[in-house]
Design a protein around this motif. Structure first.
Motif, mmCIF file in Angstrom:
data_model
loop_
_atom_site.group_PDB
_atom_site.id
_atom_site.type_symbol
_atom_site.label_atom_id
_atom_site.label_comp_id
_atom_site.label_asym_id
_atom_site.label_seq_id
_atom_site.Cartn_x
_atom_site.Cartn_y
_atom_site.Cartn_z
ATOM 1 N N LEU A 40 0.827 -1.206 0.000
ATOM 2 C CA LEU A 40 0.000 0.000 0.000
ATOM 3 C C LEU A 40 0.862 1.258 0.000
ATOM 4 N N GLY A 41 2.029 1.190 0.626
ATOM 5 C CA GLY A 41 2.949 2.321 0.590
ATOM 6 C C GLY A 41 3.427 2.614 -0.822
ATOM 7 N N PHE B 201 -2.920 -9.882 -4.218
ATOM 8 C CA PHE B 201 -3.400 -10.669 -3.078
ATOM 9 C C PHE B 201 -3.201 -9.888 -1.781
ATOM 10 N N HIS B 202 -2.007 -9.304 -1.592
ATOM 11 C CA HIS B 202 -1.729 -8.551 -0.363
ATOM 12 C C HIS B 202 -2.603 -7.304 -0.267
ATOM 13 N N ILE B 203 -2.781 -6.617 -1.380
ATOM 14 C CA ILE B 203 -3.619 -5.416 -1.363
ATOM 15 C C ILE B 203 -5.079 -5.780 -1.096
ATOM 16 N N HIS B 204 -5.548 -6.860 -1.706
ATOM 17 C CA HIS B 204 -6.926 -7.304 -1.482
ATOM 18 C C HIS B 204 -7.140 -7.664 -0.009
ATOM 19 N N ASN B 205 -6.183 -8.381 0.585
ATOM 20 C CA ASN B 205 -6.303 -8.732 2.004
ATOM 21 C C ASN B 205 -6.316 -7.485 2.886
ATOM 22 N N ALA B 206 -5.481 -6.515 2.561
ATOM 23 C CA ALA B 206 -5.462 -5.271 3.334
ATOM 24 C C ALA B 206 -6.804 -4.551 3.221
ATOM 25 N N CYS B 207 -7.361 -4.535 2.019
ATOM 26 C CA CYS B 207 -8.669 -3.885 1.831
ATOM 27 C C CYS B 207 -9.750 -4.570 2.666
ATOM 28 N N HIS C 186 -13.202 -0.922 -0.263
ATOM 29 C CA HIS C 186 -13.398 -1.630 -1.525
ATOM 30 C C HIS C 186 -12.373 -1.321 -2.599
ATOM 31 N N SER C 187 -11.385 -0.484 -2.313
ATOM 32 C CA SER C 187 -10.387 -0.175 -3.336
ATOM 33 C C SER C 187 -9.053 0.163 -2.684
ATOM 34 N N ARG C 188 -7.996 0.068 -3.487
ATOM 35 C CA ARG C 188 -6.676 0.405 -2.955
ATOM 36 C C ARG C 188 -6.603 1.884 -2.599
ATOM 37 N N GLN C 189 -7.305 2.741 -3.345
ATOM 38 C CA GLN C 189 -7.302 4.167 -3.026
ATOM 39 C C GLN C 189 -7.941 4.414 -1.656
ATOM 40 N N ALA C 190 -9.028 3.707 -1.371
ATOM 41 C CA ALA C 190 -9.687 3.859 -0.068
ATOM 42 C C ALA C 190 -8.795 3.327 1.046
ATOM 43 N N ALA C 191 -8.060 2.247 0.780
ATOM 44 C CA ALA C 191 -7.143 1.697 1.784
ATOM 45 C C ALA C 191 -6.018 2.684 2.070
ATOM 46 N N ILE C 192 -5.487 3.313 1.024
ATOM 47 C CA ILE C 192 -4.433 4.312 1.198
ATOM 48 C C ILE C 192 -4.948 5.479 2.029
ATOM 49 N N THR C 193 -6.158 5.935 1.726
ATOM 50 C CA THR C 193 -6.756 7.036 2.477
ATOM 51 C C THR C 193 -6.922 6.667 3.947
ATOM 52 N N ALA C 194 -7.400 5.447 4.218
ATOM 53 C CA ALA C 194 -7.580 5.006 5.607
ATOM 54 C C ALA C 194 -6.247 4.986 6.348
ATOM 55 N N LEU C 195 -5.191 4.515 5.687
ATOM 56 C CA LEU C 195 -3.882 4.471 6.341
ATOM 57 C C LEU C 195 -3.306 5.867 6.540
ATOM 58 N N LEU C 196 -3.527 6.753 5.580
ATOM 59 C CA LEU C 196 -3.058 8.131 5.746
ATOM 60 C C LEU C 196 -3.759 8.805 6.921
ATOM 61 N N PRO D 68 8.725 3.246 0.497
ATOM 62 C CA PRO D 68 8.387 2.896 1.876
ATOM 63 C C PRO D 68 9.360 1.836 2.372
ATOM 64 N N PRO D 69 9.468 1.652 3.675
ATOM 65 C CA PRO D 69 10.384 0.629 4.180
ATOM 66 C C PRO D 69 9.935 -0.760 3.739
ATOM 67 N N ALA D 70 10.891 -1.574 3.388
ATOM 68 C CA ALA D 70 10.600 -2.939 2.968
ATOM 69 C C ALA D 70 10.524 -3.839 4.195
ATOM 70 N N PRO D 71 9.759 -4.933 4.126
ATOM 71 C CA PRO D 71 9.751 -5.885 5.231
ATOM 72 C C PRO D 71 11.158 -6.412 5.472
ATOM 73 N N SER D 72 11.435 -6.842 6.683
ATOM 74 C CA SER D 72 12.789 -7.239 7.056
ATOM 75 C C SER D 72 13.301 -8.450 6.286
ATOM 76 N N LYS D 73 12.435 -9.252 5.698
ATOM 77 C CA LYS D 73 12.875 -10.446 4.979
ATOM 78 C C LYS D 73 13.467 -10.133 3.615
ATOM 79 N N THR D 74 13.188 -8.948 3.067
ATOM 80 C CA THR D 74 13.703 -8.595 1.753
ATOM 81 C C THR D 74 14.654 -7.418 1.875
#
Length: 110
Positions: free
Chosen positions: A17-18, A42-48, A54-64, A77-83
């Protein structure tokens, strides 16, 4: 309750999402993170679903609004520690493109 839901997002969901917040497509995120486009979606859908939007734009707005995506200035954005962390935009200017050239573009024209 909204903050409780957002805390259940995985680092990978937040990372995707970042990247989406700075305008990257699912395909571009896949290249950057070493994932398939389908996995990114898949990751974006799970986050939503977790954010109940219902959309990635709405998810971004919620996180902001929750302050969970405070930096959308164009820096990755920072990457997860595994990568490993992706290169900064300044570093990418002098690196060869990670995208393979099509066969017709690589052959010299006569």
């Amino acid at each position: 309750m909204e903050t409780l839901l957002m805390k259940t997002l995985t680092p990978r969901e937040l990372t995707c999402l970042g990247w989406a917040a700075i305008g990257k497509t699912s395909w571009e995120m896949g290249v950057i993170l070493g994932l398939t486009e389908r996995t990114v979606n898949f990751h974006i859908h799970n986050a939503c679903k977790k954010l109940q939007v219902h959309s990635r734009q709405a998810a971004i707005t919620a996180l902001l609004r929750a302050g969970m995506l405070p930096n959308i200035t164009g820096h990755p954005p920072p990457a997860p520690s595994k990568t490993p962390a992706p290169a900064t935009p300044e570093m990418r200017l002098h690196e060869p493109s990670p995208f393979p050239r099509p066969a017709h573009a690589a052959a010299p024209k006569s």
